[in-house]
Structure formats: C-alpha cells, structure tokens
Enzyme design. Structure first.
Site, mmCIF file in Angstrom:
data_model
loop_
_atom_site.group_PDB
_atom_site.id
_atom_site.type_symbol
_atom_site.label_atom_id
_atom_site.label_comp_id
_atom_site.label_asym_id
_atom_site.label_seq_id
_atom_site.Cartn_x
_atom_site.Cartn_y
_atom_site.Cartn_z
ATOM 1 N N ASN A 16 0.853 -1.194 0.000
ATOM 2 C CA ASN A 16 0.000 0.000 0.000
ATOM 3 C C ASN A 16 0.898 1.257 0.000
ATOM 4 O O ASN A 16 1.595 1.540 0.977
ATOM 5 C CB ASN A 16 -0.897 -0.044 1.241
ATOM 6 C CG ASN A 16 -1.857 1.121 1.300
ATOM 7 O OD1 ASN A 16 -1.491 2.253 1.021
ATOM 8 N ND2 ASN A 16 -3.086 0.833 1.687
ATOM 9 N N LYS A 17 0.862 1.993 -1.113
ATOM 10 C CA LYS A 17 1.774 3.143 -1.263
ATOM 11 C C LYS A 17 1.465 4.259 -0.265
ATOM 12 O O LYS A 17 2.353 5.010 0.128
ATOM 13 C CB LYS A 17 1.714 3.669 -2.697
ATOM 14 C CG LYS A 17 2.358 2.690 -3.655
ATOM 15 C CD LYS A 17 2.407 3.204 -5.081
ATOM 16 C CE LYS A 17 3.160 2.183 -5.932
ATOM 17 N NZ LYS A 17 2.789 2.188 -7.321
ATOM 18 N N ASP A 77 -0.805 -3.611 9.947
ATOM 19 C CA ASP A 77 -2.165 -3.996 9.574
ATOM 20 C C ASP A 77 -3.099 -2.978 10.203
ATOM 21 O O ASP A 77 -2.968 -2.639 11.385
ATOM 22 C CB ASP A 77 -2.523 -5.417 10.016
ATOM 23 C CG ASP A 77 -3.724 -5.919 9.211
ATOM 24 O OD1 ASP A 77 -3.584 -6.113 7.994
ATOM 25 O OD2 ASP A 77 -4.822 -6.088 9.793
ATOM 26 N N GLY A 163 -7.263 5.678 0.948
ATOM 27 C CA GLY A 163 -8.286 4.848 1.599
ATOM 28 C C GLY A 163 -9.497 5.642 2.053
ATOM 29 O O GLY A 163 -10.118 6.358 1.268
ATOM 30 N N TYR A 164 -9.826 5.547 3.339
ATOM 31 C CA TYR A 164 -11.029 6.184 3.883
ATOM 32 C C TYR A 164 -10.779 7.615 4.384
ATOM 33 O O TYR A 164 -11.664 8.208 4.994
ATOM 34 C CB TYR A 164 -11.584 5.329 5.040
ATOM 35 C CG TYR A 164 -12.032 3.949 4.623
ATOM 36 C CD1 TYR A 164 -13.333 3.707 4.199
ATOM 37 C CD2 TYR A 164 -11.150 2.872 4.644
ATOM 38 C CE1 TYR A 164 -13.750 2.438 3.807
ATOM 39 C CE2 TYR A 164 -11.549 1.599 4.254
ATOM 40 C CZ TYR A 164 -12.848 1.392 3.840
ATOM 41 O OH TYR A 164 -13.246 0.139 3.455
ATOM 42 N N ARG A 191 -1.644 5.408 12.585
ATOM 43 C CA ARG A 191 -0.305 4.959 12.155
ATOM 44 C C ARG A 191 0.778 5.790 12.842
ATOM 45 O O ARG A 191 1.775 5.239 13.334
ATOM 46 C CB ARG A 191 -0.206 5.079 10.614
ATOM 47 C CG ARG A 191 1.124 4.590 10.032
ATOM 48 C CD ARG A 191 1.003 4.306 8.547
ATOM 49 N NE ARG A 191 -0.025 3.304 8.322
ATOM 50 C CZ ARG A 191 -1.246 3.589 7.843
ATOM 51 N NH1 ARG A 191 -1.563 4.810 7.476
ATOM 52 N NH2 ARG A 191 -2.138 2.631 7.716
#
Ligand code: ITT
Length: 210
Positions: A16-17, A77, A163-164, A191
């Site tokens: 995932n970049k 994750d 993403g979201y 993160r």
C-alpha cells in the site's frame, strides 16, 4: 541486521503506497535507516490475511516478509472500525466492497451502509493500526498499536491521504483526514501513534542516534 555502509536496511512489508509514504515521512529524521519495499525485490510473496485481529495479520506479514527477505521488517495492519456497523469494515477494510474493490468503491459502500444514520454523533468510528517489527534471527522485537477516534462524514472531502481518509473526520477537527497535510495526519493518526511508540525500539535495538 544487513547494512549498506552505515545504513540499516529495514523492509516495509506492505504494497500500500499510502502506508509506505506515511511511514517514510514519519521517520524522515532517522537518516541511518535505508527503507526497502516490495519494489526492491525481484519476486515478492503475497501474504494472505486470514485473521480477525489486526495484531495477528501484522505478525503474519512481518514474519513472512522477514523470512523471505532475511532482513528486519516493519509490518502494518490497519483499518476502520465503525460502531454503528458492529465494527465493520475492520480487518476487511481494504476489501469491504469485494476482493478487487477500489478505495472509492469501499468508501461508497460505507457511506451507503450509514445512510440512515443522520446524526453525526452516531457515526462514530476509529482507525486502528498494529505495527510489528520483526528480526530474521530474533523474531518479533516490537509490537505497538495506535488508535485515532473520529466520525464518518456524509460525503468525500479533501484530496490528501488514501483509503477512507476523505470520509473520516478526526475527533476535535472539522476537516477530514484528507484535508490535513501529511505532517498533520501523522501527528494524530493511528499509524503515527503506533510509529511514535516504536521509536524507543528503533533507538535501542537498531542503535540509532535520533
Ligand atoms: P498491505 O496488506 O499490503 O499492507 P492493505 O491496504 O491491504 O496493504 P490492510 O489489509 O492493512 O492493508 O488494509 C488497510 C485498509 O484500511 C487500507 O486499504 C485502507 O482502506 C484502510 N486504511 C488503513 N489506514 C488508513 C489510513 O491511514 N487512511 C485511510 N485509510 C486507511
């Protein structure tokens, strides 16, 4: 630990970049680390995530990629946990609208599922991130978790992140995560919080100055 000159090589075990960018930006002061990704290897295993826990999935990614590359590996994750949907999409966040779904399709499905919930305070959610640092000889050397609370917006706003991000409004903010700069996102995100907790392990185990 493999070294190039005085640099420590660490593999970021994700394809995932957006995650790769967040991680490299967060640790940009750690000049002694040379980050490697899947693009630095000719062949690279696909890791299936079968577990219902972010921790187990992160551990699996870290172990498989570290054993494959024989290098210290950092795995992430993560996902979005929505209260009104009993925790969905959770560990299936990347494939909420199907295995080959785009981020946009995942977001639209989520907005549809929440369409009957008109009160913002009832649209609470949190981003969760589990990070694992894995050494090919010693196995798991660190495990951290970061959480970012917020609510799901009614429409997409902002063009940053991935993403979201453009439908997630962090608690205390009036903007979506996608309207924040990368630096601002990393200060409050799930993160960023997991990476902050990992700093002591990097300093101790990898003998970094910063
Ligand atoms: P890897 O398994 O290769 O790491 P992935 O994208 O499949 O890539 P995950 O299984 O951890 O990774 O899924 C995480 C999904 O959760 C991701 O695809 C996004 O949809 C969402 N997500 C995680 N962190 C996010 C963030 O900071 N901003 C927006 N969405 C995020």
């Amino acid at each position: 630990m493999q070294e190039t000159g005085t640099l420590k090589q660490i593999v970021i075990a994700t394809k995932n970049k957006g995650k790769i960018r967040d991680i490299i930006d967060f640790y940009n002061k750690f000049r002694q680390i040379k980050w490697l990704t899947y693009q630095d290897f000719k062949s690279y295993p696909t890791v299936r995530e079968g577990s219902k826990s972010f921790f187990e999935n992160a551990k699996r990614k870290a172990k498989i990629i570290s054993e494959f590359t024989k290098k210290t590996t950092l795995a992430d994750d993560s996902g979005l946990v929505v209260d009104a949907l009993d925790g969905a999409p959770g560990v299936t966040s990347s494939r909420y609208a199907g295995y080959n779904a785009t981020d946009s399709q995942n977001r639209q499905k989520l907005i549809r599922r929440l369409s009957k919930i008109k009160i913002p305070e009832q649209r609470t959610a949190r981003f969760v991130c589990n990070m694992i640092l894995w050494d090919p000889q010693d196995g798991m050397i660190a495990s951290t978790e970061g959480i970012c609370e917020g609510v799901i917006g009614f429409e997409e706003k902002g063009s940053g992140g991935f993403g979201y991000d453009c439908i997630f409004i962090p608690a205390g903010y009036k903007k979506t995560m996608a309207e924040l700069s990368g630096i601002e996102k990393n200060k409050i995100s799930h993160r960023g919080r997991a990476l902050e907790k990992l700093k002591p392990f990097f300093k101790k185990k990898l003998y970094l100055d910063q």
